[in-house]
Design a protein around this motif. Structure first.
Motif, PDB file in Angstrom:
ATOM      1  N   LEU A   1      35.543  25.017  36.617  1.00 26.78           N
ATOM      2  CA  LEU A   1      35.197  24.377  35.348  1.00 26.78           C
ATOM      3  C   LEU A   1      34.117  25.137  34.581  1.00 26.78           C
ATOM      4  N   PHE A   2      33.249  25.835  35.319  1.00 31.05           N
ATOM      5  CA  PHE A   2      32.137  26.517  34.658  1.00 31.05           C
ATOM      6  C   PHE A   2      32.080  27.986  35.084  1.00 31.05           C
ATOM      7  N   PRO A   3      32.943  28.833  34.505  1.00 41.64           N
ATOM      8  CA  PRO A   3      32.937  30.262  34.814  1.00 41.64           C
ATOM      9  C   PRO A   3      31.781  30.961  34.094  1.00 41.64           C
ATOM     10  N   ILE A   4      31.621  32.254  34.325  1.00 40.78           N
ATOM     11  CA  ILE A   4      30.601  33.048  33.629  1.00 40.78           C
ATOM     12  C   ILE A   4      30.857  32.976  32.119  1.00 40.78           C
ATOM     13  N   ALA A   5      29.789  32.723  31.371  1.00 36.72           N
ATOM     14  CA  ALA A   5      29.925  32.588  29.917  1.00 36.72           C
ATOM     15  C   ALA A   5      28.595  32.923  29.237  1.00 36.72           C
ATOM     16  N   ARG A   6      28.625  32.954  27.908  1.00 39.54           N
ATOM     17  CA  ARG A   6      27.397  33.161  27.136  1.00 39.54           C
ATOM     18  C   ARG A   6      26.826  31.813  26.724  1.00 39.54           C
ATOM     19  N   MET A   7      25.550  31.817  26.381  1.00 43.64           N
ATOM     20  CA  MET A   7      24.880  30.587  25.985  1.00 43.64           C
ATOM     21  C   MET A   7      25.469  30.020  24.704  1.00 43.64           C
ATOM     22  N   THR A   8      25.516  28.706  24.630  1.00 46.33           N
ATOM     23  CA  THR A   8      25.914  28.030  23.399  1.00 46.33           C
ATOM     24  C   THR A   8      24.668  27.804  22.548  1.00 46.33           C
ATOM     25  N   ALA A   9      24.845  27.381  21.316  1.00 47.18           N
ATOM     26  CA  ALA A   9      23.713  27.117  20.421  1.00 47.18           C
ATOM     27  C   ALA A   9      22.821  26.024  20.995  1.00 47.18           C
ATOM     28  N   SER A  10      23.426  24.987  21.562  1.00 51.08           N
ATOM     29  CA  SER A  10      22.636  23.884  22.125  1.00 51.08           C
ATOM     30  C   SER A  10      21.852  24.340  23.355  1.00 51.08           C
ATOM     31  N   GLU A  11      22.431  25.255  24.134  1.00 45.53           N
ATOM     32  CA  GLU A  11      21.736  25.776  25.314  1.00 45.53           C
ATOM     33  C   GLU A  11      20.560  26.667  24.918  1.00 45.53           C
ATOM     34  N   LYS A  12      20.674  27.361  23.798  1.00 50.74           N
ATOM     35  CA  LYS A  12      19.553  28.168  23.301  1.00 50.74           C
ATOM     36  C   LYS A  12      18.387  27.274  22.909  1.00 50.74           C
ATOM     37  N   LYS A  13      18.702  26.161  22.249  1.00 50.15           N
ATOM     38  CA  LYS A  13      17.657  25.208  21.859  1.00 50.15           C
ATOM     39  C   LYS A  13      17.018  24.590  23.097  1.00 50.15           C
ATOM     40  N   MET A  14      17.853  24.231  24.077  1.00 51.55           N
ATOM     41  CA  MET A  14      17.359  23.632  25.303  1.00 51.55           C
ATOM     42  C   MET A  14      16.490  24.627  26.077  1.00 51.55           C
ATOM     43  N   SER A  15      16.875  25.891  26.074  1.00 55.19           N
ATOM     44  CA  SER A  15      16.102  26.925  26.765  1.00 55.19           C
ATOM     45  C   SER A  15      14.720  27.082  26.147  1.00 55.19           C
ATOM     46  N   THR A  16      14.672  27.083  24.817  1.00 57.25           N
ATOM     47  CA  THR A  16      13.389  27.191  24.118  1.00 57.25           C
ATOM     48  C   THR A  16      12.497  25.997  24.443  1.00 57.25           C
ATOM     49  N   LEU A  17      13.073  24.805  24.413  1.00 60.62           N
ATOM     50  CA  LEU A  17      12.319  23.597  24.717  1.00 60.62           C
ATOM     51  C   LEU A  17      11.812  23.621  26.155  1.00 60.62           C
ATOM     52  N   LEU A  18      12.665  24.019  27.088  1.00 56.74           N
ATOM     53  CA  LEU A  18      12.286  24.078  28.496  1.00 56.74           C
ATOM     54  C   LEU A  18      11.155  25.080  28.719  1.00 56.74           C
TER      55      LEU A  18
END
Length: 205
Positions: free
Chosen positions: A91-108
């Motif tokens: 279900l979760f293969p290797i991929a690039r970050m999504t826009a929401s994951e970029k925002k979450m990464s910054t917040l984290l």
């Protein structure tokens, strides 16, 4: 040269040296397994980070201690996440970050920095330049581990940056074995990024 690198260990308890070397072996195994996109990245990583959680507490590197404890928790999450399948399709293969994951990464990253600064301030641990560096590295590695658990290729970029910073930090603190470990981590991380990138490109063909 060897005496210069390892002379600080003459005053260390033998069991701490053994624990550090054991953690390094499993740490190298874990990073290699991550490079190969192999599920064994997580059990080997749990052993590595579990040992380092204890050692870093002993060494008063609270930021890195917390991140290693976080690694243990995230390793169990990643272990579960990587094994999720539907009709034998991952279900979760290797991929690039999504826009929401970029925002979450910054917040984290920001929240991690604020939390570690608060901990160091409360326990009056800002006594050496390595404490400030440890705070920054903790934020970088927190995000890197979260992205690796989610199988995002960008995790390697953060590992490379954090590893490069960690090499002189641990050497300055007198932990030469761990400093060398991060040097090897950096090399493997570069190849890990290239291998995951190649996997992504093959999917597009």
């Amino acid at each position: 040269m060897l005496e210069f690198l390892f002379s600080q260990y003459k005053n260390y308890p033998t069991y701490e040296i053994v624990l550090e070397l054991t953690a390094i072996v499993f740490g190298l195994l874990s990073v290699w397994m991550a490079k190969k996109d192999n599920i064994w990245v997580f059990p080997t990583g749990i052993i590595n980070t579990g040992i380092y959680t204890y050692l870093l507490w002993k060494w008063s590197l609270l930021g890195d201690m917390m991140i290693n404890f976080y690694y243990v928790v995230m390793s169990f999450y990643g272990w579960y996440h990587w094994t999720r399948k539907k009709e034998n399709v991952i279900l979760f293969p290797i991929a690039r970050m999504t826009a929401s994951e970029k925002k979450m990464s910054t917040l984290l990253f920001v929240l991690t920095l604020l939390f570690v600064v608060a901990v160091y301030t409360i326990f009056d641990k800002f006594t050496h330049w390595t404490s400030y560096v440890d705070t920054l590295v903790t934020g970088i590695f927190f995000v890197g581990m979260w992205l690796m658990a989610r199988r995002k290729i960008e995790n390697w970029v953060l590992w490379i940056v954090g590893n490069v910073i960690s090499i002189p930090m641990y050497f300055a603190k007198g932990y030469s074995f761990t400093s060398i470990q991060y040097l090897i981590f950096t090399i493997i991380a570069v190849f890990g990024y290239l291998e995951w990138k190649r996997t992504l490109q093959e999917k597009k063909v």
